[in-house]
Design a protein around this motif. Structure first.
Motif, short mmCIF file in Angstrom:
data_model
loop_
_atom_site.label_atom_id
_atom_site.label_comp_id
_atom_site.label_asym_id
_atom_site.label_seq_id
_atom_site.Cartn_x
_atom_site.Cartn_y
_atom_site.Cartn_z
N VAL A 143 0.82 -1.21 0.00
CA VAL A 143 0.00 0.00 0.00
C VAL A 143 0.86 1.26 0.00
O VAL A 143 0.35 2.35 -0.30
N ARG A 144 2.15 1.11 0.32
CA ARG A 144 3.02 2.28 0.32
C ARG A 144 4.46 1.81 0.16
O ARG A 144 4.88 0.85 0.79
N SER A 145 5.20 2.51 -0.70
CA SER A 145 6.58 2.11 -0.95
C SER A 145 7.33 3.27 -1.57
O SER A 145 6.74 4.16 -2.20
N ARG A 150 5.79 -0.71 -7.16
CA ARG A 150 5.43 -1.83 -6.30
C ARG A 150 4.07 -1.64 -5.64
O ARG A 150 3.49 -2.61 -5.16
N VAL A 151 3.59 -0.44 -5.58
CA VAL A 151 2.30 -0.18 -4.93
C VAL A 151 1.20 -0.88 -5.71
O VAL A 151 1.09 -0.77 -6.93
N PHE A 184 2.94 -3.08 4.12
CA PHE A 184 2.08 -4.14 3.60
C PHE A 184 0.75 -4.15 4.35
O PHE A 184 0.69 -3.83 5.53
N ARG A 185 -0.29 -4.54 3.65
CA ARG A 185 -1.62 -4.66 4.25
C ARG A 185 -2.10 -6.10 4.05
O ARG A 185 -1.92 -6.69 2.99
N PHE A 186 -2.71 -6.64 5.10
CA PHE A 186 -3.30 -7.97 4.98
C PHE A 186 -4.56 -8.03 5.85
O PHE A 186 -4.75 -7.20 6.76
N VAL A 203 -8.35 -5.72 9.32
CA VAL A 203 -7.35 -5.22 8.38
C VAL A 203 -6.16 -4.71 9.17
O VAL A 203 -6.31 -3.91 10.10
N PHE A 204 -4.97 -5.16 8.80
CA PHE A 204 -3.74 -4.75 9.47
C PHE A 204 -2.76 -4.22 8.43
O PHE A 204 -2.73 -4.69 7.29
N GLU A 205 -1.96 -3.27 8.86
CA GLU A 205 -0.86 -2.76 8.04
C GLU A 205 0.43 -2.90 8.84
O GLU A 205 0.47 -2.55 10.02
N ILE A 206 1.45 -3.44 8.20
CA ILE A 206 2.72 -3.68 8.88
C ILE A 206 3.84 -2.96 8.13
O ILE A 206 3.79 -2.79 6.91
N LEU A 207 4.81 -2.52 8.87
CA LEU A 207 5.99 -1.88 8.32
C LEU A 207 7.03 -2.96 8.02
O LEU A 207 7.46 -3.69 8.91
N GLY A 208 7.39 -3.07 6.76
CA GLY A 208 8.28 -4.14 6.35
C GLY A 208 9.61 -4.14 7.05
O GLY A 208 10.19 -5.21 7.31
N GLU A 209 10.13 -2.97 7.40
CA GLU A 209 11.44 -2.92 8.07
C GLU A 209 11.40 -3.59 9.44
O GLU A 209 12.42 -4.10 9.91
#
Length: 231
Positions: A143-145, A150-151, A184-186, A203-209
């Protein structure tokens, strides 16, 4: 009757000393000289015995390890193609069953059972469980990059490495998405009782780092909620 000649040692002593002194020296130093006998296999000390046992044990361990096949290195695995998904298995429908298993696994972690489940879920109550959960089988969407191309990428996670999520898209294409500078969103489906109206998924959003570790290592890692200004 002929007399036996004097021994050679006695003759030498007689030349250097008077007869009485030579006779006394020969009797005490030659004839009666003590013979010290040493055991051929003396008892070893405790330290020597322990060292011998340790050396034998190490030798046996080295012999066993020499017989075992050594694990393949990362370069050998890449050369053999063990880290690649065959083209015939790069199909979205193959991993839909894995996603269903993952959805049940996440519902169990979050306590979302149809009978007696939690009324609501908050980041403070479920953040650590989500951070340490296994993501294989999750449907994630970028959802953000920092990389705009990649979005919008979306698919089922088929491999969760230290620095990437490998997903298979609905177009049957496997893509490796770096976790760095990516959000990322899942969704996690909420089980409902029989005859009850279907509930909206969480709905969750996680920071890839924050996920730049192996899945097994994330279980013991503490995560902090903070603002990421670079994406």
């Amino acid at each position: 009757m002929a007399t036996e000649p004097d021994p050679f040692a006695q003759t030498l002593l007689a030349r250097a000393h008077p007869p009485a002194v030579a006779e006394a020296l020969y009797t005490e130093r030659v004839v009666k000289r003590p013979l010290h006998i040493r055991a051929t296999s003396p008892m070893p000390s405790v330290r020597a015995a322990r060292r011998k046992t340790q050396n034998e044990r190490k030798a046996k361990a080295r012999a066993r390890s020499a017989l075992k096949p050594r694990p393949l290195s990362a370069a050998q695995k890449r050369a053999l193609g063990l880290l690649e998904i065959p083209k015939a298995q790069q199909k979205y429908e193959i991993y839909e069953g894995l996603h269903k298993l993952w959805a049940g696994y996440m519902a169990e972690i979050l306590g979302l059972g149809a009978e007696g489940g939690k009324a609501f879920v908050t980041p403070s109550s479920a953040g650590q469980q989500l951070a340490s959960a296994d993501m294989h089988g999750a449907i994630v969407e970028v959802v953000r990059s920092r990389c705009p191309s990649r979005v919008g990428l979306k698919g089922i996670v088929v491999r969760d490495t230290k620095f990437t999520f490998e997903i298979v898209t609905m177009k049957n294409v496997v893509k490796a998405i770096p976790k760095e500078h990516t959000i990322f969103r899942f969704e996690v489906p909420v089980p409902s009782k029989q005859g009850e109206e279907e509930k909206k998924p969480l709905v969750f959003e996680i920071l890839g780092e924050q996920f730049q570790t192996r899945g097994a290592d994330r279980a013991n890692k503490k995560f902090r909620i903070h603002y990421q200004p670079d994406i």
